[in-house]
Design a protein around this motif. Structure first.
Motif, mmCIF file in Angstrom:
data_model
loop_
_atom_site.group_PDB
_atom_site.id
_atom_site.type_symbol
_atom_site.label_atom_id
_atom_site.label_comp_id
_atom_site.label_asym_id
_atom_site.label_seq_id
_atom_site.Cartn_x
_atom_site.Cartn_y
_atom_site.Cartn_z
ATOM 1 N N PHE A 36 45.914 51.397 1.006
ATOM 2 C CA PHE A 36 46.859 51.332 -0.119
ATOM 3 C C PHE A 36 47.941 52.382 0.067
ATOM 4 C CE2 PHE A 36 43.110 49.244 -1.581
ATOM 5 C CZ PHE A 36 43.612 48.173 -2.274
ATOM 6 N N GLY A 41 49.732 49.422 2.958
ATOM 7 C CA GLY A 41 50.507 49.050 1.779
ATOM 8 C C GLY A 41 49.953 47.836 1.061
ATOM 9 N N ASP A 43 48.612 45.535 -1.816
ATOM 10 C CA ASP A 43 48.799 45.571 -3.256
ATOM 11 C C ASP A 43 47.518 45.061 -3.909
ATOM 12 O OD1 ASP A 43 48.855 42.783 -3.130
ATOM 13 O OD2 ASP A 43 51.029 42.765 -2.981
ATOM 14 N N SER A 44 47.501 45.081 -5.265
ATOM 15 C CA SER A 44 46.237 44.762 -5.920
ATOM 16 C C SER A 44 45.830 43.303 -5.693
ATOM 17 C CB SER A 44 46.293 45.110 -7.406
ATOM 18 O OG SER A 44 47.458 44.597 -7.988
ATOM 19 N N LEU A 45 46.813 42.431 -5.475
ATOM 20 C CA LEU A 45 46.477 41.031 -5.199
ATOM 21 C C LEU A 45 45.772 40.903 -3.849
ATOM 22 C CD1 LEU A 45 46.643 37.997 -5.733
ATOM 23 C CD2 LEU A 45 48.963 38.028 -4.829
ATOM 24 N N ALA A 46 46.396 41.438 -2.803
ATOM 25 C CA ALA A 46 45.799 41.350 -1.466
ATOM 26 C C ALA A 46 44.468 42.102 -1.446
ATOM 27 C CB ALA A 46 46.760 41.924 -0.429
ATOM 28 N N THR A 48 42.346 42.444 -3.908
ATOM 29 C CA THR A 48 41.324 41.628 -4.568
ATOM 30 C C THR A 48 40.845 40.513 -3.639
ATOM 31 O OG1 THR A 48 42.429 42.099 -6.650
ATOM 32 C CG2 THR A 48 40.841 40.310 -6.660
ATOM 33 N N ILE A 51 38.484 42.031 -1.159
ATOM 34 C CA ILE A 51 37.171 42.291 -1.761
ATOM 35 C C ILE A 51 36.347 40.998 -1.836
ATOM 36 C CG2 ILE A 51 36.042 42.888 -3.957
ATOM 37 C CD1 ILE A 51 38.191 45.015 -4.364
ATOM 38 N N ALA A 63 33.547 45.905 -5.514
ATOM 39 C CA ALA A 63 34.053 46.175 -6.867
ATOM 40 C C ALA A 63 32.918 46.582 -7.802
ATOM 41 C CB ALA A 63 34.771 44.945 -7.406
ATOM 42 N N LEU A 69 36.639 52.507 -6.269
ATOM 43 C CA LEU A 69 37.107 51.754 -5.097
ATOM 44 C C LEU A 69 37.539 52.679 -3.965
ATOM 45 C CD1 LEU A 69 39.070 49.090 -7.176
ATOM 46 C CD2 LEU A 69 36.825 48.813 -6.126
ATOM 47 N N SER B 90 47.274 32.481 -8.624
ATOM 48 C CA SER B 90 46.640 33.717 -9.108
ATOM 49 C C SER B 90 45.872 33.485 -10.413
ATOM 50 C CB SER B 90 47.659 34.833 -9.361
ATOM 51 O OG SER B 90 48.427 35.063 -8.244
ATOM 52 N N ARG B 166 55.804 44.407 1.925
ATOM 53 C CA ARG B 166 56.034 43.874 0.592
ATOM 54 C C ARG B 166 57.231 44.554 -0.062
ATOM 55 N NH1 ARG B 166 52.687 45.448 -4.709
ATOM 56 N NH2 ARG B 166 53.671 47.382 -4.089
ATOM 57 N N GLN B 199 43.056 39.518 -15.477
ATOM 58 C CA GLN B 199 42.975 40.247 -14.206
ATOM 59 C C GLN B 199 43.703 41.580 -14.287
ATOM 60 O OE1 GLN B 199 43.148 37.540 -10.611
ATOM 61 N NE2 GLN B 199 44.259 36.323 -12.073
ATOM 62 N N LEU B 200 44.799 41.587 -15.068
ATOM 63 C CA LEU B 200 45.565 42.818 -15.232
ATOM 64 C C LEU B 200 45.567 43.188 -16.708
ATOM 65 C CD1 LEU B 200 48.612 42.214 -12.825
ATOM 66 C CD2 LEU B 200 46.531 43.481 -12.369
ATOM 67 N N LEU B 275 51.521 39.701 -10.330
ATOM 68 C CA LEU B 275 50.650 40.160 -9.235
ATOM 69 C C LEU B 275 51.385 40.060 -7.909
ATOM 70 C CD1 LEU B 275 47.060 38.633 -9.675
ATOM 71 C CD2 LEU B 275 47.632 41.027 -9.287
ATOM 72 N N GLY B 276 51.248 41.082 -7.093
ATOM 73 C CA GLY B 276 51.846 41.022 -5.764
ATOM 74 C C GLY B 276 53.327 41.367 -5.768
ATOM 75 N N ARG B 277 53.876 41.754 -6.931
ATOM 76 C CA ARG B 277 55.310 42.056 -6.987
ATOM 77 C C ARG B 277 55.565 43.506 -7.388
ATOM 78 N NH1 ARG B 277 57.866 37.181 -10.133
ATOM 79 N NH2 ARG B 277 59.804 38.198 -9.530
ATOM 80 N N VAL B 310 39.377 43.446 -11.593
ATOM 81 C CA VAL B 310 39.401 44.235 -10.354
ATOM 82 C C VAL B 310 40.835 44.581 -9.922
ATOM 83 C CG1 VAL B 310 38.779 44.213 -7.900
ATOM 84 C CG2 VAL B 310 37.143 43.410 -9.612
ATOM 85 N N PRO B 311 41.811 43.637 -10.035
ATOM 86 C CA PRO B 311 43.175 44.017 -9.648
ATOM 87 C C PRO B 311 43.696 45.199 -10.464
ATOM 88 C CG PRO B 311 43.007 41.638 -9.846
ATOM 89 C CD PRO B 311 41.711 42.206 -10.369
ATOM 90 N N LEU B 314 42.149 48.303 -9.003
ATOM 91 C CA LEU B 314 42.777 48.635 -7.720
ATOM 92 C C LEU B 314 44.095 49.361 -7.947
ATOM 93 C CD1 LEU B 314 42.183 45.406 -5.636
ATOM 94 C CD2 LEU B 314 41.572 47.717 -4.940
ATOM 95 N N ALA B 315 44.867 48.884 -8.939
ATOM 96 C CA ALA B 315 46.155 49.523 -9.207
ATOM 97 C C ALA B 315 45.943 50.940 -9.739
ATOM 98 C CB ALA B 315 46.955 48.679 -10.197
#
Lengths: 90, 354
Positions: A36, A41, A43-46, A48, A51, A63, A69, B90, B166, B199-200, B275-277, B310-311, B314-315
């Motif tokens: 991360f 780099g 992101d939370s989507l990739a 997840t 995981i 998770a 994490l 998503s 990204r 998710q978020l 997500l992803g942005r 989980v997302p 992660l953030a």
């Protein structure tokens, strides 16, 4: 856990990383690279998706087992985390 | 709530079998065509999963006049097709319904994706009356939802071709994130986000419009909205955060003398379209800075730890927040926190603060 086991897991993880990010150059990512932030780099989507793939492949639910994490810090820490939990499985 | 319905084609959306009807394929089922449009008007997406050539999807589109957010035509398993649709949009499996006249297809999906709501065409005809298909509020964002997903497909295709990082892509795409105070006009959308985001979502419970109006009026809380746009389209209001502590100006008003040393964020929620942005990462980076501006030494974000968000976790981890594993409460809540001294997470220059 043997070092061969960890490095075999790390190799598979490189494949998953390249797949979830769509960036084939990650097949050559070193073990110490951070997943991360600066580094891969992710992101939370990739993250997840990674995981989920790990859970499907190894039956290890990162998770659920790692609140913060931290296992996802680098490719190497993730490989060690997985290898420690699937001893005798392979 | 169901956010996407995945439809079979043969003997479901079409009154017959596409490939067995020679030169003249069967007409669309009139009742289900009505359901397609009714759901779309409520902001629920439609998608296709069919064992047919792609031409069948084009034919269904033309016959029904409906937009499909995702199309999977092919001969492999429907469960795989639905999993790909869910990943592409998503969406979690429990936000998806699947309609098929074939009992074996339904059984396969029910066995492999137990969270998907599996329906016969007869059941689907009644679905608009069911609560899972009846969002309480229908906002401008909801009515534009299938258009937003079409923009998203173009963006994803461009991102897949882009090949660099990204953040380079976000810059190239003209990403604009706007953070600002919420107003009364935002209440319906904030309520909708509190219901639809999983998710978020850090709090994991919905807020009524009255709850939100109360928070907006309370001097000790600040409600912050996040808007997202880029050259592909305008996603509108995609997220929000509620902050409290240290005068609760949230950095949006003049700093108030510190009454405590921490800013707490009781809720962060964000649409899965973001997500992803990089939007949640940017919001967290800004929350750190605004807490510093308010004189706080610590940022605290209570978060329900669940399989679904989980997302979000992660953030939080990426932004340097950590929780003490022993502190996780019986209901699964834990307080993630970080010190505000030292290096803060990166705030992209395409973030504007109003």
């Amino acid at each position: 856990m043997s070092t061969e086991q960890v490095s075999a897991v790390a190799d598979e993880l490189r494949g998953m990383l390249a797949q979830v990010t769509g960036r084939p150059e990650l097949l050559g990512a070193p073990d110490g690279v951070r997943l991360f932030g600066a580094g891969v780099g992710l992101d939370s989507l990739a993250g997840t998706l990674l995981i989920r793939q790990v859970q499907r492949r190894y039956g290890v639910d990162v998770a659920a087992e790692d609140l913060n994490l931290d296992a996802l810090e680098t490719l190497g820490t993730l490989a060690a985390f997985i290898a420690a939990r699937c001893q005798g499985a392979s | 709530m169901i956010k996407c319905v995945v439809w079979d084609i043969d003997n479901t959306l079409l009154a017959g079998v596409y490939l067995e009807s020679g030169a003249e394929p069967p007409a669309a089922d009139r009742q289900l065509t009505g359901v397609l449009h009714q759901l779309a008007a409520r902001g629920i997406l439609n998608a296709l999963a069919s064992r047919n050539p792609p031409a069948a999807a084009a034919y269904v589109r033309q016959q029904t006049g409906a937009d499909f957010a995702a199309v999977e035509c092919g001969w492999e398993s429907k469960a795989d097709a639905i999993a790909r649709i869910a990943a592409g949009l998503s969406l979690a499996p429990d936000a998806i319904a699947f309609v098929d006249d074939d009992m074996l297809e339904r059984a396969e999906v029910a066995a492999r994706l137990p969270d998907v709501l599996v329906l016969t065409p007869d059941e689907a005809a009644e679905a608009p009356d069911w609560p899972q298909f009846s969002p309480a509020v229908i906002t401008a964002e909801a009515r534009r939802r299938s258009q937003l997903y079409a923009e998203r497909r173009h963006r994803q295709a461009a991102a897949a071709q882009f090949g660099r990082s990204r953040d380079d892509f976000l810059r190239q795409a003209g990403t604009r994130i706007t953070i600002g105070p919420a107003g009364p006009g935002d209440l319906p959308r904030l309520h909708e986000l509190s219901i639809r985001t999983h998710q978020l979502n850090s709090a994991g419970r919905p807020l009524t419009q009255a709850d939100l109006a109360g928070l907006l009026a309370a001097p000790e809380y600040t409600v912050i909205t996040v808007r997202l746009a880029d050259d592909f389209g305008d996603d509108g209001l995609v997220g929000a955060a509620i902050t409290t502590g240290n005068g609760a100006s949230g950095g949006l008003a003049a700093p108030v003398p510190a009454v405590s040393v921490a800013v707490t964020v009781p809720l962060i929620m964000m649409s899965c379209r973001a997500l992803g942005r990089g939007v949640l990462d940017a919001l967290l980076a800004w929350l750190c800075r605004s807490a510093v501006a308010d004189g706080a030494a610590e940022l605290r974000i209570p978060c329900l730890v669940s399989e679904r968000n989980v997302p979000m976790r992660l953030a939080l981890a990426t932004a340097g927040l950590r929780a003490e594993p022993a502190s996780v409460a019986a209901d699964g809540r834990a307080v993630f926190s970080r010190s505000l001294t030292g290096e803060l997470p990166w705030l992209p220059d395409w973030v504007t603060v109003e």
